[in-house]
Scaffold this active site. Structure first.
Site, PDB file in Angstrom:
ATOM      1  N   SER A 670       0.830  -1.192   0.000  1.00 32.05           N
ATOM      2  CA  SER A 670       0.000   0.000   0.000  1.00 32.05           C
ATOM      3  C   SER A 670       0.874   1.254   0.000  1.00 32.05           C
ATOM      4  CB  SER A 670      -0.971  -0.042   1.186  1.00 32.05           C
ATOM      5  OG  SER A 670      -1.967   0.926   1.056  1.00 32.05           O
ATOM      6  N   ASP A 743      -9.022  -4.707  -6.080  1.00 34.68           N
ATOM      7  CA  ASP A 743      -8.680  -3.832  -4.952  1.00 34.68           C
ATOM      8  C   ASP A 743      -9.867  -2.948  -4.601  1.00 34.68           C
ATOM      9  OD1 ASP A 743      -7.543  -1.824  -3.223  1.00 34.68           O
ATOM     10  OD2 ASP A 743      -5.576  -2.393  -3.983  1.00 34.68           O
ATOM     11  N   HIS A 777      -7.634  -5.394  -1.383  1.00 32.84           N
ATOM     12  CA  HIS A 777      -6.405  -4.697  -0.983  1.00 32.84           C
ATOM     13  C   HIS A 777      -5.498  -5.594  -0.140  1.00 32.84           C
ATOM     14  CE1 HIS A 777      -3.967  -1.164  -0.624  1.00 32.84           C
ATOM     15  NE2 HIS A 777      -4.002  -1.183   0.696  1.00 32.84           N
TER      16      HIS A 777
END
Length: 802
Positions: A670, A743, A777
């Site tokens: 991330s 995601d 994610h």
């Protein structure tokens, strides 16, 4: 000729960007042993500490579990067949154990291959409700704890699309349950139904800055399907499965019983919907009903909230944070902004807290005003409560003692501190269940109790303090003294006897629960006995190292060396650094460390710890602070600080003599992926890097990202400088880009990795992209995770080790 040349150029470009589909691979045996482990059960206990519930789930999901029908509407991801979130992680078995016994009792009455979720203890803690997801829907079960027998109460007709569909009545004999309407229409198939017109959006000239949300409504078809999926009927269901309609069909977003159980506060979603914000900012109405379903009072009406003032402390106007006061039978508490919700407005008080007693015929009473944004209340009794406020820009948080019975009495400040200063953290006030079954401030002889994590510059030493409500001074009752273990203090179970629930672990000892008696020579009684599932790395060397950035900022990281590494011979190893940047407003807080070398070594797919078993040195959770003191914003010098953090980390491990500094890799997930791409772009410190599920073009997140509050047009240089995509021509270091192709995180659209890869490949950078099918994610499927570990292993073997 011109046309032919252009076409050839286009075809050559397309060929250059061609992607391959690779069959799943498993990592090396050393990594596979660590990755494919059996997960220990999770534990929950009743407040009397008579029984514990052990819940078991698989270590990973399967790709087949991710490959289900899914609709993405209003910020939700829903399985339209089963009517529960498609991201739900299920429990596949539950057992009961008396805490004083060691024998676990298998719960009977469970369905075959259960998919259990939404576990909820009854108010009297004799029963546990939970849902089971079948192939066609969600069922309700109730477990009798003493007999360890589960009973199915309903058909597979619950609506769990907005979360937990069950709430216990105070009598523990009935449940309020969201069910699918009996006359529910079929969903509209957007692929088959022709649109009746275009989708039109417009701006009315008002500033409206929103994050780049995913899974939003896009058209009238989405609106209709959203209505269909969210609409429920509310039923009162008894423990024999008898169901009676309580409220007819509506878009029920939340149900909450008053502490005395005589009222139900119900929130419903209203129209108009939005195409630019998720459902939590749709219009909503909140009404309080009696137990017969009669409306007592509409207590809140929230309009559509597309336009918000700028800043992290911005909030909407009107009533918000409405909930029941825990120490009163049926009193609501709510907050209203005094600064119009705009942090830019200069006012003496930001928020005002109100009390509103049922049946709500009188006006609400002002309880307190807060100089900063309201942060919550911990209720105690008629004369004692704890009030919190906070302010993001300064990282300040205050804790106040208030007298709810006398609003004219000024709040007394108990703590006034920097929220990022972990060394000064006084801990959290302990709570107990009151006569209403609600958690309130634990008070004994005018004393409250604080349980703290106990971080200090010399290590971690958790503590219990007695806090006198008159002198406002703490007295230490117990402090952990372990130097080779970590003790976490969960709760005080018996104040008079001094019995405390703790968890103890070490580098090689899996975390287990104990009762510690702090009045009887700190005597320990073990409750659980979970084994270490990672025996193969228990002899890996582990230590927390501390070092200094060139500007004097103190940094730290957890260093792992392979088992059997000769500390005298000091073979030069390749080094892997895993990190995640964090913003701070002062150097002192940035230099504090919450890392503990005695934490149990728990490898998981998101870290580099696996590779300690393959001959690498690993610096895990390396400090990467980004500091902006005073009026300076942290991101004004993001790149410089990022590189300085990396240099300091490499220098520190190199100084110990363990590594070949020409063989160093960096990785992150991330914002850590964003960090990785920037480090490879703006420094020559690394041989390669691994970036997972990141965002690389900040012009695609123009209204802020992470902790950046300025928009792109206010800080174009910052956005452009920080964007690896815009600086792609500078990146010449091998990089592995990984992203889930589904995601769901705001800002980290899969498109970010795809476009960045195309830019790097087109500019001749050595780059590989891996898109994991069906993953959000965070990654969940076993097939994907094992292949991810294989990809990382192969990449590091090629570009770092050899």
């Amino acid at each position: 000729m011109k046309v032919k040349f252009s076409m050839l150029f286009l075809l050559a470009g397309l060929a250059g960007f061609a992607q391959e589909e690779l069959k799943y691979q498993k990592p090396s045996q050393e990594i596979l042993q660590l990755a494919d482990y059996e997960r220990a059960p999770s534990v929950s206990m009743d407040t009397k500490k008579e029984y514990m519930l052990l819940s078991y789930r698989n270590t990973y999901k399967t790709l087949d579990e991710l490959n289900q029908e899914e609709m993405r509407l209003g910020g939700l991801r829903i399985n339209p067949v089963t009517n529960i979130s498609s991201t739900t992680t299920y429990i596949n078995n539950i057992k009961v154990r008396k805490i004083k016994d060691k024998n676990e009792i298998q719960v009977t009455g469970l369905p075959q291959n259960p998919k259990i979720a939404n576990i909820s203890w009854s108010p009297d803690e004799k029963k546990i409700a939970f849902t089971h997801t079948t192939a066609t829907g969600v069922e309700l079960y109730v477990l009798d704890v003493a007999s360890a027998k589960a009973t199915k109460l309903t058909a597979a007709n619950l609506n769990a699309n907005l979360g937990n569909p069950i709430s216990w009545y105070r009598n523990s004999e009935n449940l309020l349950v969201k069910m699918l309407p009996s006359n529910r229409p079929a969903l509209i198939d957007a692929k088959k139904d022709l649109p009746t017109g275009p989708t039109v959006s417009s701006g009315d000239g008002k500033v409206s800055q929103n994050r780049t949300y995913q899974d939003l409504l896009k058209n009238k078809t989405d609106e209709a399907n959203f209505d269909n999926l969210v609409t429920s009927e509310l039923y009162k269901v008894d423990l024999n499965g008898k169901a009676a309609l309580y409220k007819s069909a509506d878009l029920y977003a939340g149900e909450s019983f008053s502490p005395d159980g005589n009222y139900i506060m119900i929130t419903t979603i209203a129209k108009p919907y939005s195409y630019i914000v998720p459902l939590n900012r749709f219009p909503m109405n909140t009404v309080v009903y009696d137990l017969n379903g009669k409306a007592i009072k509409t207590v809140n009406e929230i309009p559509l909230n597309e336009i918000m003032p700028k800043g992290f402390m911005a909030t909407r106007t009107g009533k918000r944070s409405m909930s029941w006061r825990a120490d009163k039978p049926s009193t609501l508490v709510f907050v209203e902004a005094l600064d119009s919700g705009d942090p830019a407005n200069k006012v003496d008080f930001r928020d005002e807290v109100f009390l509103w007693e049922a049946p709500f015929t009188a006006n609400p009473i002002s309880l307190a005003k807060t100089p900063q944004r309201y942060g919550g209340i911990l209720w105690g009794n008629e004369t004692t409560a704890i009030l919190y406020d906070q302010w993001y820009d300064t990282r300040n948080e205050k804790t106040y003692l208030i007298n709810p019975s006398n609003p004219s009495q000024q709040p007394k400040i108990i703590f006034d501190r920097n929220s990022q200063d972990i060394y000064s953290d006084p801990g959290n006030f302990e709570t107990v269940k009151n006569e209403y079954g609600r958690y309130v401030l634990a008070l004994e002889n005018n004393n409250a109790y604080l349980i703290g994590a106990g971080y200090t510059k010399n290590g971690q030493f958790p503590f219990v303090d007695e806090f006198n409500m008159k002198s406002l001074k703490p007295k230490r009752l117990y402090q952990s003294a372990y130097k080779d273990k970590v003790e976490s203090i969960f709760s005080i179970e018996d104040f008079k006897k001094g019995e405390v629930l703790v968890q103890i672990q070490s580098k090689t000892e899996y975390p287990n629960y104990y009762f510690r008696n702090i009045k009887k020579k700190n005597q320990l009684t073990q409750i659980t006995n979970f084994a270490n599932p990672f025996e193969s790395i228990k002899n890996v060397h582990k230590e927390v190292i501390k070092y200094t950035r060139k500007d004097g900022v103190q940094l730290s990281g957890t260093l792992y060396l392979p088992a059997g590494y000769d500390m005298k011979k000091k073979e030069k190893l390749p080094l892997l650094i895993w990190a995640y940047p964090e913003e701070y407003k002062d150097k002192n807080s940035a230099g504090q460390s919450a890392q503990n070398a005695n934490d149990f070594t728990f490898p998981y797919y998101g870290s580099f710890v696996y590779w300690a078993a393959k001959g690498y040195a690993v610096l895990d959770d390396a400090s990467f602070p980004i500091i902006g003191e005073g009026t300076t914003e942290p991101n004004d010098t993001f790149i410089e600080q990022l590189v300085a953090n990396a240099e300091a980390a490499i220098d520190a491990v190199d100084k110990l003599g363990y590594i070949n500094r020409k063989k160093v890799a960096v990785g992150g997930h991330s914002y850590g992926a964003f960090m990785t791409a920037n480090l490879l772009t703006h420094s020559n410190l690394f041989a390669c890097g691994i970036a997972r599920s990141g965002a690389y073009n900040r012009t695609l997140t123009p209204f802020g990202f992470q902790s950046e509050q300025r928009n792109y047009w206010e800080a174009q240089d910052v956005y452009n400088t920080m964007s690896p995509f815009i600086n792609a021509e500078k990146m010449k270091t091998p990089m592995l880009l990984v992203h889930g192709d589904a995601d769901n995180n705001p800002g980290t659209f899969t498109l970010q990795t795809e476009r960045y890869f195309q830019a790097l490949k087109g500019l001749g950078a050595p780059v590989r992209m891996v898109l994991l099918p069906k993953e959000s994610h965070g990654y969940a499927a076993k097939e994907n995770i094992l292949h991810l570990l294989w990809e990382q292993d192969q990449f590091l073997e090629k570009h770092l080790k050899n």
